[in-house]
Design an enzyme around this catalytic site. Structure first.
Site, PDB file in Angstrom:
ATOM      1  CB  SER A 180      -0.963  -0.006   1.185  1.00  0.00           C
ATOM      2  OG  SER A 180      -0.270  -0.218   2.388  1.00  0.00           O
ATOM      3  CG  HIS A 208      -3.993  -0.957  -1.963  1.00  0.00           C
ATOM      4  ND1 HIS A 208      -4.457   0.336  -2.057  1.00  0.00           N
ATOM      5  CD2 HIS A 208      -3.717  -1.163  -0.643  1.00  0.00           C
ATOM      6  CE1 HIS A 208      -4.438   0.903  -0.864  1.00  0.00           C
ATOM      7  NE2 HIS A 208      -3.996   0.010   0.010  1.00  0.00           N
ATOM      8  CE  LYS A 239      -7.437  -0.236   0.980  1.00  0.00           C
ATOM      9  NZ  LYS A 239      -7.462   0.897   1.902  1.00  0.00           N
TER      10      LYS A 239
HETATM   11  N1  PMP Z   1      -5.183  -4.331   3.911  1.00  0.00           N
HETATM   12  C1  PMP Z   1      -4.501  -3.388   3.226  1.00  0.00           C
HETATM   13  C2  PMP Z   1      -3.295  -3.786   2.433  1.00  0.00           C
HETATM   14  C3  PMP Z   1      -4.951  -2.053   3.255  1.00  0.00           C
HETATM   15  O1  PMP Z   1      -4.290  -1.097   2.591  1.00  0.00           O
HETATM   16  C4  PMP Z   1      -6.110  -1.725   4.005  1.00  0.00           C
HETATM   17  C5  PMP Z   1      -6.670  -0.310   4.016  1.00  0.00           C
HETATM   18  N2  PMP Z   1      -5.846   0.654   4.535  1.00  0.00           N
HETATM   19  C6  PMP Z   1      -6.757  -2.741   4.703  1.00  0.00           C
HETATM   20  C7  PMP Z   1      -6.278  -4.030   4.626  1.00  0.00           C
HETATM   21  C8  PMP Z   1      -7.967  -2.441   5.544  1.00  0.00           C
HETATM   22  O2  PMP Z   1      -9.102  -2.292   4.768  1.00  0.00           O
HETATM   23  P1  PMP Z   1     -10.367  -1.485   5.327  1.00  0.00           P
HETATM   24  O3  PMP Z   1     -10.091  -0.043   5.092  1.00  0.00           O
HETATM   25  O4  PMP Z   1     -11.504  -2.022   4.535  1.00  0.00           O
HETATM   26  O5  PMP Z   1     -10.489  -1.823   6.767  1.00  0.00           O
END
Ligand code: PMP
Length: 391
Positions: A180, A208, A239
């Site tokens: 990310s 992502h 997302k």
């Molecule tokens: N896994 C990754 C790699 C992420 O980037 C994120 C979001 N920041 C999440 C999990 C968590 O997802 P959510 O925002 O739906 O809780």
């Protein structure tokens, strides 16, 4: 109020070190442009990859669901909070992901926590990439399993950890599909080959990559032609899908196990009907409007090439997550402020989210941006870069 003095001290220290952050409220809907402090700016900081947060089909589905089913579900799934639409959606998601089953959690964060904390015991080991997302790290903290961390996308390091792990009942290798903060893609073919060699299970977090990579946005597993060879695919519905929630696409056995043992699933109320209906419509959009994903990638190429031509360093990104590497934390924030003055909202990311000295502006273009908006953003990067002596 008294009693919080030590917390206040810590906050003051964060202010001194430049790591304290104000929340920045948007005064408009999420989109290619947003209003912040009364100013219209180009949005380069959301994960709204396909612009689905305001897609008419999702909004209509949500509206219809509210009219028919109301706004809440009144219970956790295992008591009285499972609507037939929750189950219909999970069947649709499993079919989309080419897996036996799928289960939805309240968020991507709690999906990782729920899966990792429940499926492993002290007879097992989890082997995790050092740059995996915080929710994977926290999920691992909650397991009784042994933990091993391998160097970022380093297959020699992964093999070393697998070799040391042959005595455990289950070996679980876990990786982000797309990382990310750097936007690089995990070397999934090599990871799968190593995991198969050492008889390990594989878990991929496609937060992502869902809606971004693979046929119709099926994710990294499909992108690499690995359907059926990855045991657990986790992702978010917040997302590219544009709404809220997390999912695990996996075997029927693990799904049933998580229904009984996945604590965030068991002890937290299910998604409101509008959320589920909008997520359901999002899959239809992925299947029926593939031009959105094409536009996302066209925009990504245009913007990334433009940044590089200006002389910015975009690191190892291969996806729409494009960091502009700055280095110094204070300079990173200054650059973000300067971009805002120039009409672009692009947040600086500094320690502790990324290592010290690796501050960056993290940009994400979406399918909603027009080429004119992206050119306007590139011009703003050029002006801000020159003002701060970075170009
Ligand atoms: N896994 C990754 C790699 C992420 O980037 C994120 C979001 N920041 C999440 C999990 C968590 O997802 P959510 O925002 O739906 O809780």
């Amino acid at each position: 109020m008294k009693g919080f003095e030590h917390l206040q001290t810590e906050l003051e220290e964060m202010k001194d070190q430049g790591t304290y952050r104000e929340l920045i409220p948007l005064e408009s809907a999420q989109g290619s442009r947003v209003t912040i402090k009364g100013k219209d700016v180009i949005q380069l900081s959301s994960n709204n990859y396909l612009g689905l947060t305001s897609h008419p089909r999702l909004k209509q589905a949500a509206e219809d669901a509210v009219k028919e089913y109301g706004v809440g579900t009144g219970s956790v799934r295992t008591i009285a909070g499972t609507l037939s639409m929750h189950e219909d959606y999970e069947r649709k998601l499993a079919k989309f992901k080419h897996t036996e089953a799928a289960l939805v959690f309240q968020s991507g964060f709690t999906t990782n926590q729920g899966v990792l904390s429940s499926m492993l015991s002290d007879q097992d080991v989890v082997i995790s990439d050092e740059l995996n997302h915080a929710s994977i790290i926290d999920g691992i903290r909650l397991t009784k399993a042994a933990r091993k961390i391998y160097k970022h996308v380093d297959m020699e390091s992964l093999e070393e950890k697998l070799k040391e792990s042959t005595e455990y009942r289950t070996r679980l290798v876990v990786t982000d599909g797309v990382f990310s903060m750097d936007g690089n893609i995990a070397p999934l073919i090599e990871i799968v080959e190593l995991a198969e060699k050492y008889d390990a299970l594989i878990m991929v977090d496609d937060a992502h990559a869902s809606g971004v990579l693979g046929e119709n946005g099926r994710g990294t597993v499909n992108h690499f032609g690995l359907d059926g060879r990855v045991h657990i695919q986790v992702g978010t519905l917040s997302k590219a899908i544009g709404v809220l929630g997390g999912y695990v696409a996996t075997s029927q056995t693990l799904k049933e196990y998580l229904i009984h043992k996945g604590r965030p699933f068991l002890f937290s109320t299910s998604h409101p009907p509008a959320v589920t209906a909008a997520c359901d419509a999002a899959i239809d959009v992925l299947l029926e409007e593939p031009e959105l994903i094409q536009k996302l990638w066209d925009n990504t190429k245009f913007f990334k090439d433009g940044l590089k031509e200006l002389g910015f360093n975009t690191g190892i990104s291969e996806t729409p997550v494009t960091p502009v590497m700055i280095g110094d934390d204070a300079l990173t924030h200054k650059f973000s402020d300067e971009l805002f003055n120039e009409g672009v909202f692009a947040q600086g990311i500094v320690f502790p989210t990324v290592p010290k000295g690796k501050g960056r502006i993290r940009t994400i273009v979406t399918a909603e941006h027009s080429k004119e908006e992206l050119q306007e953003a590139l011009n703003a990067f050029e002006r801000a870069g020159k003002t701060l002596g970075l170009l």
